[in-house]
Every structure is written in C-alpha cells, then in structure tokens.
Design an enzyme around this catalytic site. Structure first.
Site, PDB file in Angstrom:
ATOM      1  N   TYR A  63       0.601  -1.181   0.010  1.00 21.33           N
ATOM      2  CA  TYR A  63       0.011   0.021   0.016  1.00 21.33           C
ATOM      3  C   TYR A  63       0.897   1.227   0.009  1.00 21.33           C
ATOM      4  CZ  TYR A  63      -3.147   3.692   1.380  1.00 21.33           C
ATOM      5  OH  TYR A  63      -3.933   4.538   1.346  1.00 21.33           O
ATOM      6  N   HIS A  93      -5.982  14.971  -4.537  1.00 21.35           N
ATOM      7  CA  HIS A  93      -6.537  15.227  -3.005  1.00 21.35           C
ATOM      8  C   HIS A  93      -6.133  16.904  -2.852  1.00 21.35           C
ATOM      9  CE1 HIS A  93      -6.232  10.994  -2.634  1.00 21.35           C
ATOM     10  NE2 HIS A  93      -6.344  11.011  -1.331  1.00 21.35           N
ATOM     11  N   ASN A 210      -0.041  12.242   3.846  1.00 17.04           N
ATOM     12  CA  ASN A 210      -0.747  11.502   4.944  1.00 17.04           C
ATOM     13  C   ASN A 210      -0.207  12.119   6.246  1.00 17.04           C
ATOM     14  OD1 ASN A 210      -1.468   8.054   5.213  1.00 17.04           O
ATOM     15  ND2 ASN A 210      -2.758   9.780   4.570  1.00 17.04           N
ATOM     16  N   TYR A 294     -17.876  34.798  43.716  1.00 18.28           N
ATOM     17  CA  TYR A 294     -17.302  33.792  43.247  1.00 18.28           C
ATOM     18  C   TYR A 294     -16.151  33.983  42.226  1.00 18.28           C
ATOM     19  CZ  TYR A 294     -20.088  30.102  45.383  1.00 18.28           C
ATOM     20  OH  TYR A 294     -21.001  29.445  46.229  1.00 18.28           O
ATOM     21  N   ARG A 297     -13.397  35.245  44.326  1.00 12.30           N
ATOM     22  CA  ARG A 297     -12.956  34.302  45.217  1.00 12.30           C
ATOM     23  C   ARG A 297     -12.335  32.903  44.659  1.00 12.30           C
ATOM     24  NH1 ARG A 297     -17.003  31.457  49.111  1.00 12.30           N
ATOM     25  NH2 ARG A 297     -18.351  33.290  48.136  1.00 12.30           N
ATOM     26  N   PHE A 354      -2.093   8.335  11.394  1.00 15.92           N
ATOM     27  CA  PHE A 354      -2.566   9.615  10.938  1.00 15.92           C
ATOM     28  C   PHE A 354      -3.782   9.971  11.579  1.00 15.92           C
ATOM     29  CE2 PHE A 354      -3.950   6.079   8.038  1.00 15.92           C
ATOM     30  CZ  PHE A 354      -5.318   5.927   8.630  1.00 15.92           C
ATOM     31  N   GLU A 440     -12.751   4.481   5.114  1.00 14.90           N
ATOM     32  CA  GLU A 440     -12.269   5.481   6.171  1.00 14.90           C
ATOM     33  C   GLU A 440     -13.647   5.744   6.888  1.00 14.90           C
ATOM     34  OE1 GLU A 440     -10.167   8.394   4.196  1.00 14.90           O
ATOM     35  OE2 GLU A 440      -8.802   6.910   3.072  1.00 14.90           O
TER      36      GLU A 440
END
Length: 532
Positions: A63, A93, A210, A294, A297, A354, A440
C-alpha cells in the site's frame, strides 16, 4: 530545538524529528526563524529511502507504493505507472475549499511536515526534505486551502495543496522586490530559490500528504497563545481583585494544599505574586466583608483548571510534533513484527498513526476551558461597571460624569457578545462522516477542532483585554495614595501605554484591540517576567 548564537543572529531551529517544541514552531511560523536538518536525521532519511527501494524491487504489493489508495487499496499499479500514481495522488487530493491559510499557519504546516519526514520512517528521498527546508528559509509559502481535512487519513487536502508546489504545480507566494508578497505558480515560486520541481518516487506522494500536520501546527501555536492568555487572565483577575477591594486570602497556600490540583496552586501563587506589596489590598484587610463573589474568590480554582487543560494539550502536541504520522511506515526489519510486508532487511507496516483523535479531543477540551476563562472574566468586568453591585468608590460604568457619559457600559456588552459566540462553538471531534467508500469509516475532524479552538482563543483574548482595560479604568477611582502590587502596577502602566484614562466618552474599539495585542504578542507576559 531553537538556537541563537547571539542577540543579533537570526534564530535557527534544528529539525531532527525528536525535539521540536511549540516554541520552535512559533519561532519559525511567526518570527521567520531559519531551519537546518540535523545530520543524524538526514542519515535516517537516506536509510529509510533505501528500504523503500529494496521493497519496490522485490515486486510485492505494498500500500502506498504500488497500489491504489483508500477504498482502491486492492488495485495493483503497474511498475511503469508508479511515478504517475504519486503525481495523480497530489492532484486529486488538492481539492480543498475555504480561505487560504495565513502565513503562520502555512509555515507551521511546512515545519511540522518536515520534522515528521526526517524521523526516517516515511521513505522519502533527501531532496524532498531539502526542498521543504529551502521553502521555509526562502519564504516560499504554498497557497493552501484551509478546509477539506477530516483529521484521518490526516490532513490530506491541505497537505496536498502544499505538496503540489514541490512538483511545480499549485501556487505559492514569494517575497517581491519591494517586500510585497507575489503569488506565482509552483514552478515559478521554486525558481526564485533556484529549485527544480520534483518528480516523485514511489511512496513520496503519500508520505507528503498523510499525517496530522495542519492540526499539529495550529495546535502548537494554540498552546503558546493559550498559555499567554492564561497568564494575562491571572493579571486581569488580580487587578480586578484590587480595584473592587477584594481579598487575596483565597490564595492562601493552606487552602490549596488540601486540594492539590497543580493548576489551582500555581494560579494562587501567581495572584499572590502579582498583588505582592499592594497597598490597595492591605488598605481593607480588616474590613467587614466576609467573602468576595465567586468570580474573584474562586479565581484560582477556575483559572487553575484552565491551566491544567492547556497543559493536557501541550503534552499531546509535544508528542505529536515528534511523531511519524503517515501511512504506511517503513522500518528496519529488526525493529518490526516479521509478519509485516517487506524483505529480510526492511518492512512496511500499514496502521493508523494519521488519525487525529489524540489532538481532536484535547482541542475540544481547550475550547471548553477557554469558554470558562472568558466567562469568569466577563463576570468580573460586570462587577466593576454594574451600578447595582459595584463598590461605593466606583461610579456607575466607571464614567466620570455618568449619565452624560456612558463610560464602560458597552465594552461589557462586547464581552457578553463574545461569550455568546464562544458558547455557540461546537465540539467537532464528536462528529463523524464516513468517506472513501466506507474504508475510512471513522474520522476525527481534528483540523476543524483546531480552527474552532483558534477562533475561541481569539475571542477569549478580547474578553480578557476588556477586563484589563476596565480594571485600569477602575484604578482611576481608587485612592491615588495607595500603590498597586508588584505585578498589577506593571499591568496598569502597560495598559496606559496604549490606552489613556477615559475622562469623557470616546470610541474604545482601538483601545480594546491594542490591549489584546499586548497579550497576543507576549509583551504583557514579558513585562511581568521582568519583575516577578
């Protein structure tokens, strides 16, 4: 790791894949520090590339080297088409959207990608990392679309826009003759530094896109900015404590020893340092008030929890900055499971480094923490301006002639508006949209979390700036014979350098921005460090 041989010499960050810090990222991203590649890291890059070459020659289906990507993982690519495969990967991409990343985001992206590659597990050639280093040093900044990342398989689309420039495609900005930025094609931009476009070798395209580097780069800057903001919020709270005639008894170490959260104790100590020698605090040490509200404090408890959240993010960012996050990763066979694909000397292991979840969850946690920091700050602003609850020595809305003048009525509106916007911010890491044909099927949305956190931080910084400005105005109505504390006096004086007292109504938008800039640049922190 950052090195500066002299005050006059430009900073240099040595990139070794092991020691990069958020402060190094800021030096390169914001101050233009140069980068150098460590020689041992360079040797690791060369060795990793040799392992890839050996595996390619073996003819095995691996791959990222000779198969399709994502859901197309089972498609085998012919040897004659492997180089084209890498180029097609970048082109396909680079399909992001939205605004272009700003300069500091692009430089942080370049730096973090470079540092991940020089760890020596990605299998790229030496020339690839050299090109990235030269682009940083010569300020060749790819035009990168900000949207499109799912945070798994990393920040694919933004990194692809960056990587296109390496092959002479896409666009980049460079410094023009008169200092302006020019937008050129990738090839033209590389030529300004006498670089030739690369023809990518097997695995290099995937190694370049990646990983979590957009998320990591933005998160690294967020760590630095959030720590500065936390310091400034303490300073603002300390000043408010003084001018509202509050007590610092809430910071007594005895209280915090019996509830020993680290951030809480650190903030209590910090408030005591800021108000040390304060004649204002001492002037009412024996008054009839039993307790403060508050927002004053519980300042150590709230600010301390925020600090703990920031530290939680820093821990993850420091790990991620120096991690190998692409896929697959290339190992020496002696250091990997022998079931992995490879040869007797080298193996390739496909995994999920990744995935941005370790950062996404902590970035969303930061959003929650900064929301609370801004919220308590705005409540302290209200205590200074609200005529229904403020101290007797303070006029309504801190106006010299209230009624004729509105004073600081509207800055509190602005803070309230920003709080509303902050609270409307979502938590992207809780979402998931499967992609790539279901291959994915769970993603982190870490880049979206990073951008959300950045927006929240900028708004929270403005809220704290409003408190600093308001506290300084309230100081004008405190007995001028009484001195501020060691730190709060510095805070007041620095605010007054950019914003004079308001004696009659005027527009305060520029004052708010100027005070926010004191926080953003670290100048407030720097001045306080000089006296604390």
């Amino acid at each position: 790791m950052t090195d500066a041989s002299s005050d006059a010499a430009p900073e240099t960050v040595v990139v070794d894949g092991e020691s990069l810090t958020p402060e190094d990222v800021e030096a390169v991203a914001r101050r233009g520090a140069k980068v150098e590649i460590d020689e041992e890291a360079r040797a690791a890059v060369v060795a990793s590339r040799e392992r890839v070459a050996e595996i390619v020659e073996s003819g095995q289906a691996v791959y990222g080297l000779n198969t399709g990507f994502g859901q197309l993982v089972d498609t085998r690519i012919e040897e004659s088409e492997i180089e084209q495969l890498q180029t097609n990967l970048l082109r396909s991409h680079a399909s992001g959207a939205g605004r272009a990343l700003d300069t500091e985001e692009v430089r942080s992206l370049l730096l973090t990608r470079l540092n991940a590659l020089v760890k020596g597990y990605s299998g790229v050639r030496e020339i690839v990392v050299d090109h990235l280093a030269t682009m940083l040093n010569e300020r060749i900044h790819p035009v990168v679309r900000s949207r499109g990342s799912l945070g798994a398989s990393g920040d694919l689309a933004p990194l692809a826009h960056l990587a296109l420039v390496l092959i002479g495609e896409g666009e980049a900005t460079v410094s023009g003759e008169h200092g302006e930025r020019e937008r050129l094609s990738g090839a033209e931009a590389l030529a300004t530094a006498e670089l030739e476009p690369l023809t990518l070798a097997p695995k290099e395209g995937l190694a370049l896109i990646n990983g979590t580097q957009l998320t990591t780069g933005v998160a690294a800057l967020l760590v630095v900015d959030a720590e500065r903001l936390a310091e400034a919020a303490d300073a603002a709270g300390a000043l408010t404590t003084e001018v509202t005639m509050g007590t610092t008894a809430n910071c007594d170490p005895a209280i915090h020893r019996v509830r020993p959260h680290g951030g809480q104790a650190a903030v209590a100590e910090h408030i005591q340092e800021l108000t040390a020698n304060s004649e204002i605090v001492e002037s009412h040490a024996n008054c009839d008030r039993v307790q403060d509200a508050y927002s004053v404090r519980c300042l150590p408890q709230v600010h301390g929890a925020v600090r703990d959240a920031i530290e939680h993010l820093r821990e993850a960012v420091e790990i991620e900055l120096n991690s190998a996050t692409d896929n697959p990763l290339v190992f020496d066979a002696e250091n990997a499971d022998n079931r992995a694909t490879g040869t007797d000397d080298a193996v390739v292991i496909s995994g999920g480094n990744f995935h941005g979840e370790p950062l996404a969850l902590r970035l969303d946690y930061l959003v929650s923490a900064l929301t609370e920091l801004a919220a308590i700050s705005e409540r302290r602003v209200d205590r200074m301006v609200n005529p229904n609850i403020q101290e007797d020595h303070l006029p309504p809305f801190l106006a010299e002639d209230s009624g004729l003048n509105s004073g600081f009525m509207i800055p509190q509106y602005t803070a309230a508006s920003l709080i509303n916007e902050i609270r409307a911010t979502g938590r992207p890491s809780m979402d998931n949209t499967p992609v790539s044909g279901g291959q994915e099927d769970h993603v982190s949305m870490s880049a979206t979390s990073a951008f959300s956190a950045k927006s929240v931080l900028e708004n929270a910084r403005t809220v704290v700036a409003v408190e600093l400005l308001t506290g300084s105005q309230a100081s004008e109505f405190v007995d001028d014979s009484l001195a501020h504390g060691r730190g709060t006096s510095v805070v007041y004086e620095l605010v007054r350098e950019v914003s004079p007292p308001v004696t009659e109504d005027r527009s305060l938008d520029a004052d708010i921005e100027a005070v926010a800039e004191l926080v953003a640049t670290g100048l407030l922190e720097e001045r306080l460090d000089d006296v604390m």
